[in-house]
Design a protein around this motif. Structure first.
Motif, PDB file in Angstrom:
ATOM      1  N   GLY A  21      19.086  -8.959  -0.095  1.00 59.98           N
ATOM      2  CA  GLY A  21      19.944  -9.794  -0.917  1.00 59.98           C
ATOM      3  C   GLY A  21      21.165  -9.042  -1.400  1.00 59.98           C
ATOM      4  N   ASP A  22      22.206  -9.810  -1.647  1.00 61.08           N
ATOM      5  CA  ASP A  22      23.458  -9.248  -2.126  1.00 61.08           C
ATOM      6  C   ASP A  22      23.343  -8.888  -3.604  1.00 61.08           C
ATOM      7  N   ALA A  23      23.778  -7.683  -3.972  1.00 61.45           N
ATOM      8  CA  ALA A  23      23.626  -7.202  -5.343  1.00 61.45           C
ATOM      9  C   ALA A  23      24.419  -8.051  -6.329  1.00 61.45           C
ATOM     10  N   THR A  24      25.623  -8.472  -5.939  1.00 64.44           N
ATOM     11  CA  THR A  24      26.445  -9.295  -6.828  1.00 64.44           C
ATOM     12  C   THR A  24      25.791 -10.648  -7.070  1.00 64.44           C
ATOM     13  N   GLU A  25      25.295 -11.252  -6.015  1.00 66.31           N
ATOM     14  CA  GLU A  25      24.613 -12.541  -6.162  1.00 66.31           C
ATOM     15  C   GLU A  25      23.371 -12.404  -7.031  1.00 66.31           C
ATOM     16  N   GLU A  26      22.675 -11.303  -6.878  1.00 62.74           N
ATOM     17  CA  GLU A  26      21.479 -11.068  -7.688  1.00 62.74           C
ATOM     18  C   GLU A  26      21.849 -10.959  -9.163  1.00 62.74           C
ATOM     19  N   ARG A  27      22.950 -10.281  -9.473  1.00 56.06           N
ATOM     20  CA  ARG A  27      23.388 -10.186 -10.871  1.00 56.06           C
ATOM     21  C   ARG A  27      23.764 -11.547 -11.416  1.00 56.06           C
ATOM     22  N   HIS A  28      24.452 -12.354 -10.597  1.00 56.87           N
ATOM     23  CA  HIS A  28      24.814 -13.699 -11.031  1.00 56.87           C
ATOM     24  C   HIS A  28      23.574 -14.530 -11.318  1.00 56.87           C
ATOM     25  N   ARG A  29      22.608 -14.473 -10.418  1.00 56.21           N
ATOM     26  CA  ARG A  29      21.372 -15.240 -10.623  1.00 56.21           C
ATOM     27  C   ARG A  29      20.651 -14.786 -11.891  1.00 56.21           C
ATOM     28  N   ARG A  30      20.665 -13.464 -12.126  1.00 51.53           N
ATOM     29  CA  ARG A  30      19.995 -12.924 -13.308  1.00 51.53           C
ATOM     30  C   ARG A  30      20.626 -13.482 -14.586  1.00 51.53           C
ATOM     31  N   VAL A  31      21.958 -13.449 -14.657  1.00 50.83           N
ATOM     32  CA  VAL A  31      22.647 -13.929 -15.858  1.00 50.83           C
ATOM     33  C   VAL A  31      22.374 -15.407 -16.082  1.00 50.83           C
ATOM     34  N   VAL A  32      22.492 -16.200 -15.033  1.00 49.47           N
ATOM     35  CA  VAL A  32      22.273 -17.646 -15.174  1.00 49.47           C
ATOM     36  C   VAL A  32      20.829 -17.948 -15.529  1.00 49.47           C
ATOM     37  N   SER A  33      19.883 -17.253 -14.905  1.00 49.51           N
ATOM     38  CA  SER A  33      18.472 -17.510 -15.199  1.00 49.51           C
ATOM     39  C   SER A  33      18.152 -17.175 -16.651  1.00 49.51           C
ATOM     40  N   ARG A  34      18.816 -16.173 -17.204  1.00 54.67           N
ATOM     41  CA  ARG A  34      18.548 -15.826 -18.605  1.00 54.67           C
ATOM     42  C   ARG A  34      19.237 -16.788 -19.565  1.00 54.67           C
ATOM     43  N   ILE A  35      20.351 -17.343 -19.156  1.00 48.52           N
ATOM     44  CA  ILE A  35      20.958 -18.405 -19.966  1.00 48.52           C
ATOM     45  C   ILE A  35      20.014 -19.602 -20.027  1.00 48.52           C
ATOM     46  N   VAL A  36      19.456 -19.962 -18.875  1.00 45.27           N
ATOM     47  CA  VAL A  36      18.488 -21.064 -18.827  1.00 45.27           C
ATOM     48  C   VAL A  36      17.252 -20.710 -19.653  1.00 45.27           C
ATOM     49  N   PHE A  37      16.817 -19.456 -19.568  1.00 43.73           N
ATOM     50  CA  PHE A  37      15.659 -18.986 -20.340  1.00 43.73           C
ATOM     51  C   PHE A  37      15.918 -19.134 -21.837  1.00 43.73           C
ATOM     52  N   LEU A  38      17.106 -18.727 -22.283  1.00 45.44           N
ATOM     53  CA  LEU A  38      17.454 -18.850 -23.695  1.00 45.44           C
ATOM     54  C   LEU A  38      17.425 -20.307 -24.135  1.00 45.44           C
ATOM     55  N   ARG A  39      17.973 -21.165 -23.325  1.00 47.65           N
ATOM     56  CA  ARG A  39      17.991 -22.600 -23.696  1.00 47.65           C
ATOM     57  C   ARG A  39      16.578 -23.160 -23.773  1.00 47.65           C
ATOM     58  N   ARG A  40      15.697 -22.673 -22.911  1.00 47.53           N
ATOM     59  CA  ARG A  40      14.319 -23.181 -22.886  1.00 47.53           C
ATOM     60  C   ARG A  40      13.469 -22.626 -24.028  1.00 47.53           C
ATOM     61  N   THR A  41      13.764 -21.426 -24.473  1.00 42.79           N
ATOM     62  CA  THR A  41      12.891 -20.775 -25.455  1.00 42.79           C
ATOM     63  C   THR A  41      13.455 -20.743 -26.875  1.00 42.79           C
ATOM     64  N   ARG A  42      14.773 -20.793 -27.025  1.00 49.86           N
ATOM     65  CA  ARG A  42      15.381 -20.785 -28.366  1.00 49.86           C
ATOM     66  C   ARG A  42      15.673 -22.231 -28.756  1.00 49.86           C
ATOM     67  N   LEU A  43      14.717 -22.851 -29.411  1.00 55.88           N
ATOM     68  CA  LEU A  43      14.805 -24.267 -29.727  1.00 55.88           C
ATOM     69  C   LEU A  43      15.324 -24.484 -31.140  1.00 55.88           C
ATOM     70  N   ARG A  44      15.867 -25.658 -31.376  1.00 55.32           N
ATOM     71  CA  ARG A  44      16.371 -26.008 -32.699  1.00 55.32           C
ATOM     72  C   ARG A  44      15.481 -27.069 -33.326  1.00 55.32           C
ATOM     73  N   ALA A  45      15.509 -27.124 -34.656  1.00 56.95           N
ATOM     74  CA  ALA A  45      14.710 -28.120 -35.363  1.00 56.95           C
ATOM     75  C   ALA A  45      15.288 -29.511 -35.126  1.00 56.95           C
ATOM     76  N   ALA A  46      14.402 -30.469 -34.873  1.00 58.31           N
ATOM     77  CA  ALA A  46      14.808 -31.858 -34.651  1.00 58.31           C
ATOM     78  C   ALA A  46      14.548 -32.682 -35.912  1.00 58.31           C
ATOM     79  N   PRO A  47      15.249 -33.817 -36.071  1.00 58.18           N
ATOM     80  CA  PRO A  47      15.067 -34.662 -37.262  1.00 58.18           C
ATOM     81  C   PRO A  47      13.631 -35.130 -37.462  1.00 58.18           C
TER      82      PRO A  47
END
Length: 238
Positions: free
Chosen positions: A67-93
């Motif tokens: 695999g291409d190292a640059t593509e791997e870094r891109h995938r890593r950053v995006v996957s962690r953004i998705v991870f943050l959205r999935r795990t850092r939740l906000r309180a709902a009404p």
């Protein structure tokens, strides 16, 4: 982690276990992998990747080396953004918790929901400014998004180790002060104790040097107890 120092999650975990064992504490909670606040949550790595790294095993993509190292870094950053959205939740009404919308994240990161949606779908990482903005929205630094897996896990473990080390030093310092009849405020007649000096020194030395220092502190505390016990016994005999 200082520049030039290789990430060593196995070694750091071993040092943590040594401190926990010395304090008579259970490592199962401190080194818990799953759940909110666990090693996976804190590092941004999947549970199975954390478990593999703690066993000293290479991750699948590291093992095949493809695999291409640059593509791997891109995938890593995006996957962690998705991870943050999935795990850092906000309180709902309704009293529950929910994921932040792309619009909420985009406003906090200084971009648009459309751009963020495209980023997630294409897997192409944002520039550093936008990446830092997204990480900051979730209360994390840019390192959370870009660190390689072993470095990401070791970064979390180093923080745990530092906290335990500080608590160990403080506990030993208090033990020696108590044994010597000194006061924590350092008032007249108080001996600052060996541990107080060690606490300052530990901030300037590498982690692999800390353990011998802690062993020395424990040895001093042990000898102090033995000396006090002998003095008390001698006084009783008199």
């Amino acid at each position: 982690m200082s520049e030039g120092t290789a990430a060593d999650p196995v070694g750091t975990a071993q040092r943590i276990n040594a401190l926990l064992e010395g304090a008579g504490l259970d490592s199962r909670d401190v080194l818990r992998v799953e759940g909110e606040g666990g090693l996976s949550y804190a590092s941004g790595l999947p549970v199975e990747h954390v478990q593999a790294l703690l066993r000293g095993e290479p991750l699948p993509q590291e093992a095949d080396g493809e695999g291409d190292a640059t593509e791997e870094r891109h995938r890593r950053v995006v996957s962690r953004i998705v991870f943050l959205r999935r795990t850092r939740l906000r309180a709902a009404p309704d009293g529950g918790r929910r994921a932040y919308s792309l619009a909420e994240i985009a406003v906090g990161a200084g971009t648009s929901a459309q751009w963020l949606d495209k980023l997630i779908k294409t897997g192409k990482a944002p520039n550093l400014d936008h990446a830092a903005g997204i990480a900051s929205f979730f209360g994390e630094s840019i390192e959370f998004l870009v660190a390689e897996p072993a470095e990401a896990l070791d970064r979390v473990l180093q923080l745990i180790h530092k906290d335990l080390l500080e608590k160990t030093v403080a506990r030993q310092d208090e033990d020696i002060r108590r044994l010597r009849g000194t006061r924590a405020d350092g008032s007249a007649g108080a001996d600052p104790g060996v541990v107080a000096y060690a606490a300052r020194a530990l901030a300037e030395v590498p982690d692999d040097t800390a353990q011998p220092i802690i062993a020395l502190i424990e040895s001093i505390a042990r000898r102090s107890r033995e000396e006090r016990a002998r003095e008390n016994a001698s006084g009783g005999d008199a």
